[in-house]
Design a protein around this motif. Structure first.
Motif, PDB file in Angstrom:
ATOM      1  N   ILE A 556      -5.177   8.124  -0.887  1.00 33.61           N
ATOM      2  CA  ILE A 556      -6.063   6.971  -1.122  1.00 33.61           C
ATOM      3  C   ILE A 556      -5.951   6.020   0.069  1.00 33.61           C
ATOM      4  CG2 ILE A 556      -6.682   5.108  -2.711  1.00 33.61           C
ATOM      5  CD1 ILE A 556      -5.302   6.552  -4.954  1.00 33.61           C
ATOM      6  N   VAL A 567      -7.694   1.674  -7.664  1.00 32.70           N
ATOM      7  CA  VAL A 567      -6.591   2.461  -7.088  1.00 32.70           C
ATOM      8  C   VAL A 567      -5.707   2.974  -8.223  1.00 32.70           C
ATOM      9  CG1 VAL A 567      -4.520   2.384  -5.628  1.00 32.70           C
ATOM     10  CG2 VAL A 567      -6.595   1.172  -4.906  1.00 32.70           C
ATOM     11  N   ASN A 568      -5.361   2.093  -9.144  1.00 32.92           N
ATOM     12  CA  ASN A 568      -4.486   2.489 -10.256  1.00 32.92           C
ATOM     13  C   ASN A 568      -5.125   3.530 -11.142  1.00 32.92           C
ATOM     14  OD1 ASN A 568      -2.229   1.123  -9.721  1.00 32.92           O
ATOM     15  ND2 ASN A 568      -2.793  -0.721 -10.903  1.00 32.92           N
ATOM     16  N   ARG A 571      -4.895   6.833  -9.401  1.00 28.78           N
ATOM     17  CA  ARG A 571      -3.508   7.313  -9.401  1.00 28.78           C
ATOM     18  C   ARG A 571      -3.122   7.865 -10.779  1.00 28.78           C
ATOM     19  NH1 ARG A 571       1.297   5.810  -6.616  1.00 28.78           N
ATOM     20  NH2 ARG A 571       0.491   3.860  -5.802  1.00 28.78           N
ATOM     21  N   LYS A 572      -3.445   7.082 -11.808  1.00 23.91           N
ATOM     22  CA  LYS A 572      -3.052   7.483 -13.169  1.00 23.91           C
ATOM     23  C   LYS A 572      -3.690   8.815 -13.554  1.00 23.91           C
ATOM     24  CE  LYS A 572      -2.952   5.141 -17.237  1.00 23.91           C
ATOM     25  NZ  LYS A 572      -3.499   4.117 -18.101  1.00 23.91           N
ATOM     26  N   VAL A 574      -4.907  11.214 -11.611  1.00 23.41           N
ATOM     27  CA  VAL A 574      -4.441  12.361 -10.816  1.00 23.41           C
ATOM     28  C   VAL A 574      -3.044  12.771 -11.275  1.00 23.41           C
ATOM     29  CG1 VAL A 574      -3.756  13.092  -8.493  1.00 23.41           C
ATOM     30  CG2 VAL A 574      -5.879  11.810  -8.813  1.00 23.41           C
ATOM     31  N   GLU A 575      -2.168  11.773 -11.445  1.00 22.57           N
ATOM     32  CA  GLU A 575      -0.792  12.103 -11.840  1.00 22.57           C
ATOM     33  C   GLU A 575      -0.737  12.706 -13.240  1.00 22.57           C
ATOM     34  OE1 GLU A 575       1.521   9.049  -8.832  1.00 22.57           O
ATOM     35  OE2 GLU A 575       1.460   8.528 -10.964  1.00 22.57           O
ATOM     36  N   THR A 580      -0.337  14.725  -7.036  1.00 20.84           N
ATOM     37  CA  THR A 580       0.425  13.625  -6.448  1.00 20.84           C
ATOM     38  C   THR A 580      -0.522  12.723  -5.662  1.00 20.84           C
ATOM     39  OG1 THR A 580       0.913  15.019  -4.552  1.00 20.84           O
ATOM     40  CG2 THR A 580       2.623  14.848  -6.204  1.00 20.84           C
ATOM     41  N   VAL A 581      -0.125  11.447  -5.540  1.00 22.97           N
ATOM     42  CA  VAL A 581      -0.973  10.462  -4.860  1.00 22.97           C
ATOM     43  C   VAL A 581      -0.179   9.806  -3.749  1.00 22.97           C
ATOM     44  CG1 VAL A 581      -2.071   8.205  -5.172  1.00 22.97           C
ATOM     45  CG2 VAL A 581      -2.411   9.999  -6.872  1.00 22.97           C
ATOM     46  N   LYS A 582      -0.817   9.650  -2.595  1.00 17.63           N
ATOM     47  CA  LYS A 582      -0.170   8.885  -1.524  1.00 17.63           C
ATOM     48  C   LYS A 582      -1.134   7.796  -1.064  1.00 17.63           C
ATOM     49  CE  LYS A 582       3.520  11.676   0.069  1.00 17.63           C
ATOM     50  NZ  LYS A 582       3.890  12.848   0.803  1.00 17.63           N
ATOM     51  N   ILE A 583      -0.583   6.613  -0.848  1.00 18.20           N
ATOM     52  CA  ILE A 583      -1.387   5.488  -0.379  1.00 18.20           C
ATOM     53  C   ILE A 583      -1.342   5.463   1.147  1.00 18.20           C
ATOM     54  CG2 ILE A 583      -1.633   2.955  -0.400  1.00 18.20           C
ATOM     55  CD1 ILE A 583      -2.162   4.237  -3.152  1.00 18.20           C
ATOM     56  N   ASP A 602       2.384   4.630   1.629  1.00 20.81           N
ATOM     57  CA  ASP A 602       3.252   5.803   1.829  1.00 20.81           C
ATOM     58  C   ASP A 602       3.098   6.340   3.241  1.00 20.81           C
ATOM     59  OD1 ASP A 602       4.171   6.079  -0.935  1.00 20.81           O
ATOM     60  OD2 ASP A 602       2.067   6.525  -1.366  1.00 20.81           O
TER      61      ASP A 602
END
Ligand code: HDD
Length: 698
Positions: A556, A567-568, A571-572, A574-575, A580-583, A602
């Motif tokens: 992201i 964003v949240n 993330r929620k 996908v997880e 996995t999520v990387k910023i 990240d």
């Protein structure tokens, strides 16, 4: 970390680990650094000198020992498969093969066996990158109750050559050229294609090697094959033939070629890191274990010879039976001790499994044992903890040799002996009923250096493979051939390869010739006219892997002022599906979101391009986007994601960046609202339909 076993720290120096190996640790109570012989060192900063500014003294055994050990740290790398990554795991048998084999590993349903698995590329050196176009090694060491079983396979079920005597020539041809020392880890050069053109038996393997299977997305997403045909022996020593297969739970997935090239720069350790991080975070990679079992009578009816390693047995002809499960659940503690020193030998087989007469396999039976002697330096390499048979005792009358670590007692170092009659230890004895037996193959022939006539068909299987692929997979094979042959500088070498490809498929040959803008040569004359076999859809990748976020990574890209709620939500979602999520942010310190909160990054944009992800979201503010359109790394982030057929979710404010990057709206480009489901659907796969609009395929 979920995977690193906590070891008790009673002693300051060494403890025995799970595999009987010595682990060096230090406790707070006694953390003194010592010499190799245990003498505590008083000063590890300064060498012993004749005066503070004078020369060093020969007397300084602390300095000498330290430097000398360092000077000898490296051992020869593997002549092939030098670059590898490995993990520990467990194999569990789910269906018994008792009808065919007496090997306990294949008959004790529910039993769990420790394994060590090493994946590798073939051509590159130990320090080369993870993503060249190359075959991947898939070597499994099962620590069975009846000795180690090493199934030393590849992610492709066939091989370049039929006879082991050609192996040194093949490897010399593919490795960097002898005079100039390049290219590293690449088959796209004169000598490789020269050899290939002159060895039409390699044509089938070339079709696989030019397919997307040689640019895998992850080591967790490759198939594995024993390649050679083996035998199973039942408890009456009756034999059947067997082929071994590994099927990844995440499906077989690949990168795009342009993506693989860019990953090599962005993260040379892409596959190693991916495997390590997945295991460390508890996302244990998993494979089904399958067998194709067939009798001599069935084999005789097939239109090819199963002893020829350049042929597959299509699953439509002999179905695959899944009999077990492999899970990798522990990273090595030490790369050198375990991954580098692991030694796989096709000769390691428990009773109930045996070799076939495949002339490629026959040569392998010598080569692996032999190569360990130059690599690990001693006949006692089986005593190195990672190689030790730990599912069972090992004992024999072999003694001494360099680096002997066993301390034998008594006098019994020969057999037979009658020492037991004198009350002494007599040592081990052979086991005629349960010990290893070789299949009693009836033989009648003359000594001869000759290739069997049944090996003469070099094109039918290449044709079968090519014609079984989807349209886009065929286009990738054509484009890969164009890429590779365009790097060949000798026109006659290109022409010879094309002449062989004409026997596979005229359309393919014409596409490759046109992709290079060269004339199509006359077809080579096959020793045996190819036959058309029924296409085998099981040989495809596209359409076979599960569309899921499991094991996938979403990047992201954010800027100051981005909407944290979106964003949240991404993330929620996908997880929740196992992704996995990387910023990714322009600066590593992160960004200040619209709500004033700081979101840590990240990865920094320039060092974290979109090639490292399976799908991306670009969630930015208007001002943030205005800055990004002037930043090449941001434009590439969007452009590459689009070009590599990835889903792009974006906030409305990201539109100027998308326009600058040439991103055109399609089903995979999704405006992100709080409900992110519309993004998740394309994020679960690649947008194959987009490909013709972004790439000129051959
Ligand atoms: Fe090999 C390593 C797989 C043919 C000689 N091979 C090696 C490894 C894999 C394979 C996965 C790496 C093992 C590890 O991780 O340490 N090789 C294959 C497959 C083949 C094959 C699937 C075809 C069916 N190999 C082959 C032939 C020869 C060798 C015909 C020689 C006659 N291979 C070797 C070797 C290596 C090796 C030189 C280098 C390091 C090692 O053995 O331990 O002996």
């Amino acid at each position: 970390m979920a995977t690193t076993k906590k070891r008790s720290s009673k002693s300051a120096t060494a403890q025995t680990g799970a595999g009987g190996e010595l682990h060096q640790t230090a406790t707070a109570a006694d953390a003194r650094i010592t010499t190799n012989h245990g003498v505590p060192i008083g000063d590890n900063q300064n060498s012993l000198k004749a005066g503070a500014r004078g020369p060093s003294l020969l007397e300084d055994f602390v300095l000498r020992e330290k430097i000398q050990h360092f000077d000898h740290e490296r051992i020869p790398e593997r002549i092939v498969h030098a670059r590898g990554s490995a993990a520990h795991g467990t194999f569990e048998l789910t269906h018994s093969l008792k009808k065919f084999s007496r090997a306990k590993i294949l008959t004790e349903v529910g039993a769990k066996t420790d394994v060590f698995v090493r994946f590798s590329t073939v051509a590159g050196g130990a320090g080369s990158v993870d993503t060249p176009r190359d075959v991947r090694g898939f070597a499994v060491k099962f620590y069975t109750k009846e000795g180690n079983w090493d199934l030393v396979g590849n992610n492709i079920p066939v091989f370049f050559i039929q006879d082991a005597i050609k192996f040194p020539d093949l490897i010399h041809a593919v490795k960097m050229e002898a005079d100039r020392g390049y290219p590293q880890a690449a088959s796209a050069h004169d000598t490789f294609w020269d050899f290939i053109g002159l060895m039409p038996e390699s044509t089938h393997m070339i079709m696989w090697a030019m397919s997307d299977r040689t640019i895998p997305r992850s080591l967790r997403m490759i198939e594995g094959f024993g390649v050679n045909t083996f035998r199973l022996l039942d408890d009456k020593d009756r034999a059947t033939f067997v082929k071994f297969h590994w099927r990844p739970k995440l499906g077989t997935q690949s990168t795009c070629w342009d993506e693989a090239v860019k990953i090599a720069g962005a993260d040379p350790d892409y596959h190693r890191r991916d495997l390590y991080e997945a295991i460390a975070s508890g996302n244990f990679p998993e494979w089904d274990f399958g067998v194709q079992v067939l009798t001599q009578e069935q084999a005789d009816k097939l239109p090819f010879d199963i002893l020829d390693a350049t042929k597959v047995i299509p699953e439509e002809m002999v179905p695959l039976k899944i009999i077990g499960r492999l899970v990798l659940n522990r990273n090595p503690d030490n790369f050198f001790a375990e991954t580098e020193q692991s030694a796989f030998l096709p000769t390691n087989m428990p009773p109930g499994i045996d070799v076939s007469e495949d002339p490629l396999l026959q040569g392998r039976l010598f080569s692996y044992q032999d190569t360990q002697l130059s690599r690990l330096g001693t006949v006692n390499f089986h005593q190195i903890p990672i190689n030790r048979a730990k599912g069972c005792p090992f004992q024999n009358m072999q003694r001494d040799g360099q680096m002997q670590t066993q301390v034998f007692t008594g006098r019994a170092n020969y057999e037979p002996n009658s020492l037991a009659q004198a009350g002494e230890q007599a040592g081990p004895r052979e086991d005629a009923s349960a010990g290893f037996k070789t299949y009693a193959l009836p033989l009648d022939g003359v000594k001869i250096r000759q290739r069997s006539e049944s090996f003469a068909d070099h094109f039918s299987h290449a044709r079968l493979f090519y014609r079984s692929q989807t349209e886009s997979e065929q286009a990738h094979i054509a484009s890969a051939l164009v890429f590779e042959l365009s790097k060949v500088t000798l026109p006659h070498v290109r022409a010879r390869v094309l002449a062989n490809v004409r026997n596979v498929d005229e359309d393919l040959a014409a596409r490759v010739a046109s992709g290079m803008n060269v004339e199509l040569p006359a077809a080579s004359k096959p020793a045996v006219a190819p036959i058309d076999m029924k296409p085998s859809p099981m040989l495809r990748i596209v359409g076979k892997y599960p569309e899921s976020l499991q094991g996938r990574a979403v990047g992201i890209l954010v800027t100051d002022g981005a909407d944290g709620a979106v964003v949240n939500a991404v993330r929620k979602a996908v997880e929740a599906e196992g992704g996995t999520v990387k910023i990714v942010a322009p600066k590593i310190g992160g960004v200040t979101l619209k709500n004033g909160k700081v979101l840590a990054a990240d990865g920094q944009l320039a060092g974290t391009p979109s090639v490292l992800f399976d799908a991306v979201a670009i969630i930015v503010s208007e001002d943030g986007c205005a800055e990004l359109v002037t930043e090449g790394a941001a434009v590439d982030f969007a452009k590459d994601a689009f070009g590599h057929l990835k889903a792009i979710g974006h906030s409305a404010e990201a539109q100027p960046l998308l326009e600058k990057a040439g991103v055109v709206a399609d089903d995979g480009v999704v405006l992100l609202a709080r409900d992110v489901e519309a993004f998740l659907t394309p994020a679960r796969t690649r947008q194959w339909d987009r490909e013709p609009s972004v790439r000129m395929l051959a």
